[in-house]
Design an enzyme around this catalytic site. Structure first.
Site, PDB file in Angstrom:
ATOM      1  N   GLU A 265       0.872  -1.175   0.000  1.00  0.00           N
ATOM      2  CA  GLU A 265       0.000   0.000   0.000  1.00  0.00           C
ATOM      3  C   GLU A 265       0.908   1.224   0.000  1.00  0.00           C
ATOM      4  O   GLU A 265       1.376   1.662   1.049  1.00  0.00           O
ATOM      5  CB  GLU A 265      -0.917  -0.010   1.230  1.00  0.00           C
ATOM      6  CG  GLU A 265      -1.823  -1.220   1.335  1.00  0.00           C
ATOM      7  CD  GLU A 265      -2.925  -1.223   0.293  1.00  0.00           C
ATOM      8  OE1 GLU A 265      -3.039  -0.247  -0.476  1.00  0.00           O
ATOM      9  OE2 GLU A 265      -3.681  -2.212   0.242  1.00  0.00           O
ATOM     10  N   CYS A 299      -2.612   8.751   2.613  1.00  0.00           N
ATOM     11  CA  CYS A 299      -2.310   8.206   1.289  1.00  0.00           C
ATOM     12  C   CYS A 299      -3.459   8.476   0.330  1.00  0.00           C
ATOM     13  O   CYS A 299      -3.260   8.502  -0.886  1.00  0.00           O
ATOM     14  CB  CYS A 299      -2.011   6.712   1.367  1.00  0.00           C
ATOM     15  SG  CYS A 299      -3.252   5.759   2.239  1.00  0.00           S
TER      16      CYS A 299
END
Length: 523
Positions: A265, A299
């Site tokens: 990720e 993110c």
């Protein structure tokens, strides 16, 4: 007066002025000391004694032993342990949320929201423990039964970043636990206290219920030593890593070389397309939260706005007005909407990004400067930035982990709303024209635009939304992205399969031995 005395919740969470950074049934740590500072004012919170390489191996050995026993426990019983963990997190939500705010700097609502995310994934995983299903298939051979089943995988290595210091652990640990795995967690060096507190909570729940606490192991240590050992460790068949694209390249290279699995990720360069058919009231609210929430350190933070030229000036005006109303300061103050960046280096990185933008020809429409004075101690505060740019600028192609928002125009200023529908492909090309592919959104009330955006010709991201922003994913859906974001998936849907090994089984209940594909071999 010590830091732990000024923050009573630290003691409630089992934290002291000096904390050991390793756990696997016992707390250890004889390596270098790591001082932990709060970005709120730059003051020291506490010290963590990191693990050595030798201690790292002790932790993994115990985690592996715990796995060997845990895998034999029926999955619904494993789910019961995760349910109890979720209940304990409910009890400690204000305290753990306060620690996240103190150590990372996100506002109180976001700190407690992150703990709520942990609670939610524990609930999800508890139900999942009764649904680790396999398929049955029809065999081409008579009197044969063919099916698949899923078995526990092993020790899961977990590397997390500072911006979600507890939630990402829960996405992995809760699923891994019900799947029959143990976890060895290496947290970010900026937020080790949150990791120690969570591990202590899990330890207490395990001990109270007769479960080996080494299931939830911890190693706070340097990336160049402990981190590298984890990547090379063949006792760890799966490494789940959250962080920068640069870090992901290293994780993928090392773990892939030993044919291990990864869940990556990594970075996001998330865009929102705003068409002339958008509800601008909704769009502005979503953009501001996506770009300014967590001080732009998610993110999934909104980095780029791809807006039609016919409404670009109006959108910039409305965003500037909204940004002027954002309260910046101590994240513990309920009136604050944006707290500090995590370090002074992050502030400097933001300033360099803005300078590079201007060198390339971009213009700042609002903000971007560091904030100083008694209300902004420690040098960690900035005013969020709105800038106009081109999508092909080098700085726009990169992810700046700070509240910098780039507005990029598409289409012709003179186009009618219906003509703009035909220009959507240009917007999608700009939207997809970056190396990253995590989260994305479009604001439109035109069904053809929204459906095209969600089609195979639309967003190339792992998450694509219509009339909501890029940030704030629910745990029920699989979370992750494509391209340099790494391709990993965590949390909901069928992401649990990554934490298990698939096995195809065939049972012959006849007295013959027919071969597949009708093959004949002898009499």
């Amino acid at each position: 007066m010590t830091a732990t005395q000024t923050h009573a919740f630290l003691e409630k969470l089992g934290l002291d002025d000096l904390n050991l950074g390793g756990f696997a049934d016992e707390w250890i740590g004889s390596g270098p000391e790591l001082e932990v500072f709060t970005p709120i004012d730059g003051s020291r919170i506490a010290v963590v004694r990191q693990v050595t390489e030798q201690e790292y191996h002790r932790v993994v050995d115990r985690a592996h032993a715990a796995f060997l026993a845990w895998r034999t426990v029926p999955a619904p019983k494993r789910g019961e342990t995760v349910r109890l963990l979720g209940n304990r997190l409910r009890e400690l939500k204000p305290d753990l949320g306060a620690l996240v705010t103190l150590e990372m700097g996100k506002i109180t609502a976001e700190g407690e929201g992150e703990v709520q995310e942990m609670i939610d994934i524990c609930d999800f995983a508890t139900g999942l423990s009764r649904q680790l299903y396999g398929l049955s298939m029809h065999s081409e051979r008579p009197d044969h039964r063919m099916f698949e089943q899923w078995h526990p995988l092993g020790v899961v290595g977990l590397i997390t970043s500072f911006n979600f210091p507890v939630a990402v652990w829960s996405w992995n640990a809760a699923l891994a636990a019900v799947c029959g795995d143990s976890v060895v967690w290496k947290p970010a060096s900026k937020t080790p206290l949150s990791a120690i507190a969570v591990t202590r909570i899990a330890e207490q729940v395990c001990r109270e219920n007769g479960v080996d606490p080494a299931l939830f192991a911890l190693v706070v240590g340097q990336g160049s030593t402990v981190g590298e050992r984890l990547l090379h460790d063949r006792r760890i068949p799966l490494v789940s890593a959250t962080g920068s694209c640069q870090m992901g390249y290293r994780v993928g290279e090392v773990v892939g070389k030993r044919l291990g699995r990864t869940i990556l990720e990594l970075g996001g360069n998330n865009a929102i397309i705003v068409t002339p058919h958008a509800n601008l009231d909704l769009a502005v609210r979503a953009i501001v939260f996506g770009a300014v929430g967590t001080a732009g350190q998610r993110c999934t933070s909104t980095r780029r706005i791809i807006v039609h030229e016919s409404i670009k000036a109006r959108l910039v005006e409305r965003l500037v007005k909204a940004y002027q109303g954002i309260t910046i300061g101590d994240p513990r103050d309920p009136r604050t909407l944006m707290g500090p960046l995590v370090t002074r280096e992050a502030v400097a990185d933001m300033q360099r990004a803005i300078q590079r933008l201007q060198v390339e020809g971009g213009e700042v429409a609002y903000g971007g400067e560091p904030l100083e004075g008694p209300a902004y101690p420690g040098g960690h505060y900035v005013r969020p930035c709105i800038a106009t740019a081109r999508n092909d600028y080098v700085i726009v192609q990169e992810e700046t982990f700070a509240p910098v928002l780039y507005l990029v125009g598409y289409g012709r200023r003179s186009s009618s709303p219906e003509q703009a529908v035909g220009e959507l492909d240009q917007a999608i090309a700009l939207h997809n024209g970056v190396p990253q592919g995590l989260s994305s959104a479009i604001f439109t009330e035109h069904v053809r635009e929204s459906e095209r955006y969600l089609s195979q010709r639309g967003s190339d991201c792992g998450i694509a939304n219509v009339n909501i922003g890029t940030s704030g994913a629910e745990i029920g859906g699989a979370f992750g992205g494509e391209k340099e974001t790494g391709g990993g998936r965590e949390s909901g849907s069928d992401a649990w399969k990554l934490y298990m090994r698939r096995q195809t089984n065939t049972v012959n209940w006849s007295t013959d031995l027919p071969l597949a594909q009708g093959l004949k071999f002898g009499d």
